[in-house]
Each structure stands twice: as C-alpha cells, then as structure tokens.
Design an enzyme around this catalytic site. Structure first.
Site, PDB file in Angstrom:
ATOM      1  N   LYS A   1       0.832  -1.210   0.000  1.00 29.77           N
ATOM      2  CA  LYS A   1       0.000   0.000   0.000  1.00 29.77           C
ATOM      3  C   LYS A   1       0.870   1.266   0.000  1.00 29.77           C
ATOM      4  CE  LYS A   1      -2.861   0.924   3.615  1.00 29.77           C
ATOM      5  NZ  LYS A   1      -2.570   2.292   4.104  1.00 29.77           N
TER       6      LYS A   1
ATOM      7  N   GLY B   1      -5.008   8.209   5.149  1.00 27.98           N
ATOM      8  CA  GLY B   1      -4.099   9.178   5.755  1.00 27.98           C
ATOM      9  C   GLY B   1      -2.894   9.428   4.867  1.00 27.98           C
TER      10      GLY B   1
ATOM     11  N   SER C   1       7.472   9.380  11.720  1.00 28.02           N
ATOM     12  CA  SER C   1       6.326   9.238  10.822  1.00 28.02           C
ATOM     13  C   SER C   1       6.753   9.337   9.366  1.00 28.02           C
ATOM     14  CB  SER C   1       5.278  10.311  11.117  1.00 28.02           C
ATOM     15  OG  SER C   1       4.354  10.377  10.040  1.00 28.02           O
TER      16      SER C   1
ATOM     17  N   ASP D   1       1.827  -1.020  11.957  1.00 23.79           N
ATOM     18  CA  ASP D   1       0.520  -1.482  11.475  1.00 23.79           C
ATOM     19  C   ASP D   1       0.239  -2.933  11.859  1.00 23.79           C
ATOM     20  OD1 ASP D   1       0.057   1.003  10.375  1.00 23.79           O
ATOM     21  OD2 ASP D   1       0.825   0.458   8.395  1.00 23.79           O
TER      22      ASP D   1
ATOM     23  N   ARG E   1      -6.743   2.454  17.771  1.00 24.97           N
ATOM     24  CA  ARG E   1      -6.445   1.012  17.786  1.00 24.97           C
ATOM     25  C   ARG E   1      -6.073   0.511  19.173  1.00 24.97           C
ATOM     26  NH1 ARG E   1      -3.152   0.608  12.080  1.00 24.97           N
ATOM     27  NH2 ARG E   1      -5.022   0.712  10.768  1.00 24.97           N
TER      28      ARG E   1
ATOM     29  N   ARG F   1      -7.410  -2.971   9.530  1.00 22.21           N
ATOM     30  CA  ARG F   1      -6.481  -3.868  10.240  1.00 22.21           C
ATOM     31  C   ARG F   1      -7.173  -4.550  11.426  1.00 22.21           C
ATOM     32  NH1 ARG F   1      -2.413  -3.365   6.686  1.00 22.21           N
ATOM     33  NH2 ARG F   1      -1.809  -1.248   6.216  1.00 22.21           N
TER      34      ARG F   1
HETATM   35  C1  S3P Z   1       2.420   4.932   6.096  1.00 19.97           C
HETATM   36  C2  S3P Z   1       3.085   5.248   7.236  1.00 19.97           C
HETATM   37  C3  S3P Z   1       2.690   4.776   8.563  1.00 19.97           C
HETATM   38  C4  S3P Z   1       1.620   3.686   8.506  1.00 19.97           C
HETATM   39  C5  S3P Z   1       0.594   3.920   7.470  1.00 19.97           C
HETATM   40  C6  S3P Z   1       1.226   4.087   6.097  1.00 19.97           C
HETATM   41  C7  S3P Z   1       2.949   5.452   4.814  1.00 19.97           C
HETATM   42  O1  S3P Z   1       2.241   5.867   9.296  1.00 19.97           O
HETATM   43  O2  S3P Z   1       1.006   3.526   9.768  1.00 19.97           O
HETATM   44  O3  S3P Z   1      -0.307   2.819   7.418  1.00 19.97           O
HETATM   45  O4  S3P Z   1       2.612   4.908   3.748  1.00 19.97           O
HETATM   46  O5  S3P Z   1       3.740   6.399   4.855  1.00 19.97           O
HETATM   47  P1  S3P Z   1       3.242   6.939   9.950  1.00 19.97           P
HETATM   48  O6  S3P Z   1       3.115   8.199   9.208  1.00 19.97           O
HETATM   49  O7  S3P Z   1       2.788   7.055  11.356  1.00 19.97           O
HETATM   50  O8  S3P Z   1       4.649   6.411   9.810  1.00 19.97           O
END
Ligand code: S3P
Length: 464
Positions: free
Chosen positions: A26, A107, A178, A329, A360, A423
């Site tokens: 993803k 997100g 992040s 995740d 979660r 999830r």
């Molecule tokens: C993601 C980063 C993660 C993850 C999300 C996908 C990404 O979040 O939890 O499902 O594709 O950059 P963070 O921004 O907290 O690292």
C-alpha cells in the site's frame, strides 16, 4: 458485500497450508502513483494495489491532471501513469472555488498530497471520511506552513491548501517517527529553494527515500536525517510493486496460531523498516524463513519470500518503543498472537495507535476483552497476557455487543465491530479462523482499504 459472519468453527482449527502472493504494498503503491504523476512523461507500473486507499490517490492525481490508464490483472493494477500533474495557474484551475479531492479513508493520500500541493499555486480542498476527518493533520500543516504554504484549518479535514511557488527550505526535527510526515516534507522540499531536511526520533519506513532516486531525484540519507535539494525534476520510471508485508502479516500470524500450518508468501517487500514483525515472530518462537531475492523489483527495495511454520510453545516478548515504527501497522495482529504465548507480551510506546484509522489501542483492548483474553493499557504501553480466545462449541447466538469482559470465556456468537478499520477487521477474522470461533464483524467490507481479497486468500490456504 461479503458476509459479515466469519464461521471459524466450521474449520475446527485445521491448518493453513500453501504458497500464495498478497496484493501490492500500500505505501509503495501510493508513492508510485504520486511520483509517476509528478514526472514529465509516462511511467509503466504493475502490481499496484487495487484497494479503496490507492484508488483515492489515483483519483486525486487524475483530478490534478495526470493521465491514468490502468487495468486489473492478477498482480493488481497495471498500465501507465503519465504526468506531470497540472501546472495550470489559478486562472484556469480553482480560481472561484477550490478543487475538491476526496481522500476517503487514506491518511497517506492526505498527508502526502498536503506536501505535494504545498509547492503548487493551486487552491485545493481535501476531504475525507469520518475516521480520516478525526485524524491529526497539524503534524504536517505546521512544518509546511513554515515553508510558506497556507492551510485552513490546520488540524482536521476538510482542509483547503493554498500552495506557494516560492517555498522556503526548512530543517525540520519531527517529534514523532512518521513516514507520512517525512514524505510530505520531502515532497514539498522538491519545490523549495535550497536544501530541506527532516529528522525523526526513530527511523520510519523509508520508501520515499528509496523510490525518489528511481524517478531521478537525489536524496541524501544520514542516519535519521534525510535531505533533499529543491528544484529537481522527476523523470518517469517503470515500477513493479512487490507484495505488502503488512497484509502478509495476517496470513503469517494465522499460520503461527494454527497447529501444523505452513504458509509461504512470495514476492514481498522485505524493506527492513517494514519487517519488524518478523523479528518479533522469531523471538516468540515461530519458525520463520526469509529468502531474499537477488535483485529487488522496485528501486532499492529488498524483496523476497517468507515461510512461517507452526511451532508449539510460543513465548511472550517485549516489543520496545524503538521497534514500533517498523511494525506499527502489525500491532493488532501481534497482540492477537500474544494471547497464545506463555507470559506477558509488552508493546512499549504504542500511543501513536490512538490516531490511526481508529483508536487502535482501545480497540485492541476492547476486542481482546470481548474474546475473553486479558489485555491492559498502561500509559502508552499495551500488555497482553496468555489466554487465547475460548473455543466456542455453539453456533451463532446470543451476541455479545462489543462489551468488554475482562476475563472468562466468550460464549455463543460474538459481534466485534472493526470501527471501520481494515487492520482490526482482519485481526478479528484471523481470531475467528485461528480459534474456531464464529465472529460477526459488521463492517467487514473495510478490509477493502488494503486487502480486498483477504477472506478469499485465507480460504484458499484452508483448502477451499
Ligand atoms: C504509512 C506510514 C505509517 C503507517 C501507514 C502508512 C505510509 O504511518 O502507519 O499505514 O505509507 O507512509 P506513519 O506516518 O505514522 O509512519
């Protein structure tokens, strides 16, 4: 619509066996779609994840002017994505009303777009579903404002972004690890004047840093600091997206829980910033064999095959705060595994789980409690004790509606809401299959956010 009742009892804990591939990663699929749309020319892509989240990103880049021609095939979505996204000025685009982009539940779509749009002279409003509209955006809007973009409001969707043609480079020290924040800043940094840097307390997934060079953009990585020079042009790249380790985790943990199982998943991303859960499985006593492909299939990403074979006598472990970004995740499914391990498994510093697609942390606590397992939230730590969900002999009756029961067996049918969170839905499906329970997951269709064929794949490994 998939049936929301998962009749795990009909399988009577029979093993999972076989070799399978899971849909495309993803995180990589979002990035391939966005970077291809930024590049001047046509990129050939394959293995792109065909899921609600990635479709939101594809629709977004299309509405910004990229040409997307993809077809569904066994690997996912394949075809071409041609950029660059529009450089049309306010005269032709969004002068009266901002362009609206619906990010759905995603997100990653939202935060990466906020970064990308920061350097464009466009007026765009990003919207999302209820869950996404609750998630914090200040973590990206604040540093991006420092660079010169404007956001209204700053905290939650819907947010209207007004980009700037003269972004300033920043040296940003993020208080959280992040990948979404890092990627947003780097995408804005491409359009900024000077060198933009991002540092974080632990290393989050590094797909953006590894993939941008495949599109001709130089990125400097120095420990936890990543820097990018403004003014670089993206050129098209051919991308084959490997399987998603986070999706694979559900099948691998199911195999670890079901006696005499052996499951191999081929062509997975084995990026070390994503495989933390494999190290945890090994520590807990699961037999896990990892075979790395000689050559990666996408930029500098490692790929390979992973086999999990069931072993008796799983043991508890402590997952430290430093490890969390590499398995963020996978905490829900690892928490389910922990119910079958002797001792108390501790997940340290998992407060970030409160702001994922759902809270979660409370959902894991509540769901495990409904299943008759013992879980405790201690500040930002989660502790799960041995005591697997109880094997239910009865068929579906007397549902227990998500009420936490702190111990004792679950009787009759069980209803577990996934809170619209993919999830969690897959965790409760694995609980049903692994412990031969009948569980109704009313919002089961949310699996489509990352793994639409999850139940089909689980059934195929069950011999059906
Ligand atoms: C993601 C980063 C993660 C993850 C999300 C996908 C990404 O979040 O939890 O499902 O594709 O950059 P963070 O921004 O907290 O690292």
């Amino acid at each position: 619509m998939t049936s929301s009742l998962v009749r795990g009892s009909q399988f009577d804990r029979c093993p999972l066996t076989g070799t399978i591939s899971v849909p495309g990663d993803k995180s990589l699929s979002h990035r391939v779609a966005l970077f291809a749309a930024l590049a001047n020319g046509s990129s050939q892509v394959s293995g792109l994840l065909d899921s609600f989240d990635v479709r939101a990103t594809l629709a977004a880049v299309e509405s910004l002017g990229a040409h997307v021609e993809l077809v569904s095939d066994p690997s996912g979505l394949s075809g071409t994505i041609a950029g660059p996204i529009t450089s049309r000025s306010e005269e032709s685009f969004g002068v009266h009303e901002p362009l609206q982009i619906d990010c759905g539940n995603s997100g990653t779509t939202t935060r990466l777009l906020l970064g990308l749009l920061s350097g464009r002279q466009l007026n765009v409003t990003l919207t999302g579903d209820e869950s996404l509209s609750r998630r914090p955006m200040r973590r990206v809007t604040e540093p991006l404002s420092e660079m010169g973009a404007s956001f209204s409001p700053m905290d939650h969707l819907p947010i209207t972004v007004e980009g700037s043609a003269s972004l300033r480079a920043i040296d940003y020290h993020s208080p959280i690890a992040s990948a979404q924040v890092k990627s947003a800043i780097l995408l804005a940094g491409i359009s900024a004047q000077g060198t933009t840097s991002f540092s974080e307390p632990q290393k989050s997934r590094d797909h953006t840093e590894l993939l941008l060079p495949a599109f001709g953009v130089a990125v400097r990585v120095d420990g936890l600091k990543v820097s990018i020079e403004g003014g670089q042009e993206l050129r098209p790249s051919d991308c084959a997206v490997p399987g998603d380790p986070s999706s694979a985790a559900f099948l691998l943990v199911a195999a670890a829980l079901l006696p005499h199982s052996q499951v191999t998943i081929t062509n997975l991303s084995l990026n070390p910033t994503r495989t933390g859960f494999m190290a945890v499985l090994r520590r807990m006593g699961v037999s896990i064999e990892i075979k790395i492909n000689e050559r990666g299939t996408l930029g500098q990403e490692l790929t390979g095959d992973v086999t999990v074979s069931w072993r008796d006598n799983l043991k508890a472990t402590t997952v430290t705060a430093d490890e969390i970004p590499s398995l963020i995740d996978e905490v829900p499914i690892l928490a389910l595994l922990a119910t079958a391990a002797s001792g108390n498994t501790r997940f340290e510093g998992v407060g970030e789980l409160r702001v994922k697609e759902s809270d979660r942390l409370s959902a894991i606590f509540e769901g495990l409690s409904v299943l008759g397992c013992h879980a405790v939230v201690d500040g930002d730590d989660l502790i799960v004790s041995q005591g697997p969900p109880t094997h239910s002999e009865s068929t579906f009756s007397e549902p227990i509606h998500g009420e936490p029961t702190h111990s004792g067996p679950a009787h009759g049918g069980i209803v577990l809401s996934a809170r619209g969170d993919h999830r969690l839905a897959m965790t409760w499906i694995v609980a049903a299959r692994a412990f031969a329970l009948d569980i109704e997951v009313p919002d089961i269709d949310c699996c489509g956010v990352s793994y639409p064929g999850f139940i089909t794949d689980l059934l195929s490994l069950s011999g059906q």
